[in-house]
Scaffold this motif. Structure first.
Motif, mmCIF file in Angstrom:
data_model
loop_
_atom_site.group_PDB
_atom_site.id
_atom_site.type_symbol
_atom_site.label_atom_id
_atom_site.label_comp_id
_atom_site.label_asym_id
_atom_site.label_seq_id
_atom_site.Cartn_x
_atom_site.Cartn_y
_atom_site.Cartn_z
ATOM 1 N N SER A 180 36.940 33.818 33.931
ATOM 2 C CA SER A 180 35.889 34.509 34.691
ATOM 3 C C SER A 180 34.846 35.143 33.781
ATOM 4 O O SER A 180 34.629 36.358 33.819
ATOM 5 C CB SER A 180 36.496 35.555 35.627
ATOM 6 O OG SER A 180 37.366 34.953 36.536
ATOM 7 N N GLN A 181 34.228 34.324 32.955
ATOM 8 C CA GLN A 181 33.198 34.767 32.016
ATOM 9 C C GLN A 181 33.711 35.866 31.090
ATOM 10 O O GLN A 181 33.048 36.861 30.842
ATOM 11 C CB GLN A 181 31.936 35.207 32.764
ATOM 12 C CG GLN A 181 31.312 34.087 33.563
ATOM 13 C CD GLN A 181 30.106 34.529 34.341
ATOM 14 O OE1 GLN A 181 29.927 35.693 34.672
ATOM 15 N NE2 GLN A 181 29.250 33.565 34.655
ATOM 16 N N GLU A 182 34.949 35.676 30.622
ATOM 17 C CA GLU A 182 35.614 36.566 29.663
ATOM 18 C C GLU A 182 35.847 37.979 30.191
ATOM 19 O O GLU A 182 35.888 38.936 29.437
ATOM 20 C CB GLU A 182 34.856 36.598 28.336
ATOM 21 C CG GLU A 182 34.787 35.245 27.665
ATOM 22 C CD GLU A 182 34.274 35.292 26.246
ATOM 23 O OE1 GLU A 182 33.612 36.276 25.852
ATOM 24 O OE2 GLU A 182 34.568 34.337 25.507
ATOM 25 N N THR A 183 36.038 38.107 31.506
ATOM 26 C CA THR A 183 36.339 39.418 32.090
ATOM 27 C C THR A 183 37.799 39.538 32.511
ATOM 28 O O THR A 183 38.233 40.610 32.928
ATOM 29 C CB THR A 183 35.448 39.685 33.322
ATOM 30 O OG1 THR A 183 35.715 38.680 34.314
ATOM 31 C CG2 THR A 183 33.977 39.671 32.953
ATOM 32 N N VAL A 184 38.542 38.433 32.411
ATOM 33 C CA VAL A 184 39.952 38.407 32.799
ATOM 34 C C VAL A 184 40.750 37.792 31.660
ATOM 35 O O VAL A 184 40.386 36.745 31.128
ATOM 36 C CB VAL A 184 40.166 37.589 34.096
ATOM 37 C CG1 VAL A 184 41.637 37.437 34.414
ATOM 38 C CG2 VAL A 184 39.428 38.249 35.258
ATOM 39 N N LEU A 185 41.841 38.462 31.302
ATOM 40 C CA LEU A 185 42.741 37.959 30.277
ATOM 41 C C LEU A 185 43.956 37.358 30.971
ATOM 42 O O LEU A 185 44.674 38.046 31.688
ATOM 43 C CB LEU A 185 43.174 39.095 29.339
ATOM 44 C CG LEU A 185 44.170 38.753 28.241
ATOM 45 C CD1 LEU A 185 43.648 37.663 27.317
ATOM 46 C CD2 LEU A 185 44.529 40.007 27.451
ATOM 47 N N ASP A 186 44.146 36.058 30.789
ATOM 48 C CA ASP A 186 45.274 35.339 31.373
ATOM 49 C C ASP A 186 46.360 35.239 30.307
ATOM 50 O O ASP A 186 46.158 34.603 29.270
ATOM 51 C CB ASP A 186 44.829 33.951 31.826
ATOM 52 C CG ASP A 186 45.945 33.172 32.513
ATOM 53 O OD1 ASP A 186 46.841 33.795 33.101
ATOM 54 O OD2 ASP A 186 45.904 31.923 32.452
ATOM 55 N N ILE A 187 47.493 35.887 30.559
ATOM 56 C CA ILE A 187 48.600 35.903 29.606
ATOM 57 C C ILE A 187 49.768 35.149 30.230
ATOM 58 O O ILE A 187 50.164 35.431 31.361
ATOM 59 C CB ILE A 187 49.028 37.345 29.266
ATOM 60 C CG1 ILE A 187 47.849 38.110 28.667
ATOM 61 C CG2 ILE A 187 50.219 37.349 28.312
ATOM 62 C CD1 ILE A 187 48.108 39.588 28.472
ATOM 63 N N ASN A 188 50.329 34.215 29.479
ATOM 64 C CA ASN A 188 51.483 33.459 29.944
ATOM 65 C C ASN A 188 52.601 33.636 28.913
ATOM 66 O O ASN A 188 52.731 32.861 27.976
ATOM 67 C CB ASN A 188 51.125 31.980 30.109
ATOM 68 C CG ASN A 188 52.261 31.190 30.723
ATOM 69 O OD1 ASN A 188 53.305 31.734 31.076
ATOM 70 N ND2 ASN A 188 52.066 29.894 30.844
ATOM 71 N N GLY A 242 50.535 37.149 33.625
ATOM 72 C CA GLY A 242 49.613 37.378 34.721
ATOM 73 C C GLY A 242 48.175 37.348 34.269
ATOM 74 O O GLY A 242 47.874 37.102 33.106
ATOM 75 N N GLN A 243 47.303 37.612 35.226
ATOM 76 C CA GLN A 243 45.877 37.704 34.950
ATOM 77 C C GLN A 243 45.485 39.173 35.077
ATOM 78 O O GLN A 243 45.728 39.807 36.102
ATOM 79 C CB GLN A 243 45.085 36.832 35.913
ATOM 80 C CG GLN A 243 45.354 35.359 35.678
ATOM 81 C CD GLN A 243 44.515 34.461 36.559
ATOM 82 O OE1 GLN A 243 43.775 34.903 37.428
ATOM 83 N NE2 GLN A 243 44.629 33.165 36.328
#
Length: 148
Positions: free
Chosen positions: A96-104, A110-111
Motif C-alpha cells: 500500500s505505497q509503503e504504508t503497511v508492513l507485511d510480516i510473515n 500479519g499486516q
C-alpha cells in the motif's frame, strides 16, 4: 625547533578532532527498516496510553524478549535478546505505497500499518482481533533501535 612545535601542534589537533559520524539521510522505508535491529519498547492504545502486561495476552508479552531484523533481502528474523539465537525466520514486504508492513513469521504474522518509521523508532498499528480485550480495536507497538 619552531617547525617541530608546529608539526607536533598540527598532529595533536588532527588526532584530537574526532570524525563526526555522518547520519544517512533520505532513506527509503525499506532502507530504514533494514538499517538496524528493532526491539519492542511498549504497547499503547491508539491515544498513546501505555498498556500493562495484564492487558496483553502471553504471546504479546513474549515479543518483549525478541529482537526483530528486517534484512535487505526481505528476510525477517526473530532473535532471542538474551541468547542471540534465531528463533524464527520469515519474510517481510511493504504494501500500500509503503504504508503497511507485511510480516510473515511464526508468532508475529500479519499486516501492520506503519505509524512512524525513522532511524531509531518504528511504530506499527495492529488489530487486536480476539486476542486482547478492553483496549480497543487497534493497538500500537512501539519499537526502538536495538543496541545489541
Amino acid at each position: 625547533m619552531k617547525k617541530v612545535l608546529i608539526i607536533a601542534f598540527v598532529t595533536f589537533i588532527s588526532l584530537a578532532c574526532k570524525d563526526d559520524k555522518v547520519e544517512p539521510t533520505n532513506l527509503s522505508q525499506s532502507e530504514l527498516l533494514s538499517l538496524n535491529g528493532w526491539q519492542l519498547s511498549r504497547y499503547t492504545d491508539t491515544n498513546g496510553k501505555t498498556l500493562t502486561n495484564s492487558e496483553l495476552n502471553i504471546a504479546a508479552v513474549a515479543l518483549y524478549g525478541l529482537q526483530f531484523e528486517f534484512r535487505t533481502d526481505k528476510e525477517t528474523r526473530a532473535v532471542d535478546k538474551l541468547t542471540k539465537n534465531i528463533l524464527n525466520r520469515g519474510t517481510w514486504d511493504l504494501l500500500s505505497q509503503e504504508t503497511v508492513l507485511d510480516i510473515n513469521i511464526t508468532s508475529f504474522k500479519g499486516q501492520f500499518k506503519i505509524i512512524t518509521l525513522s532511524k531509531g523508532k518504528l511504530t506499527l498499528q495492529a488489530s487486536t482481533g480476539n486476542f486482547l480485550s478492553g483496549v480497543g480495536s487497534e493497538i500500537n507497538m512501539e519499537f526502538v533501535e536495538s543496541k545489541n
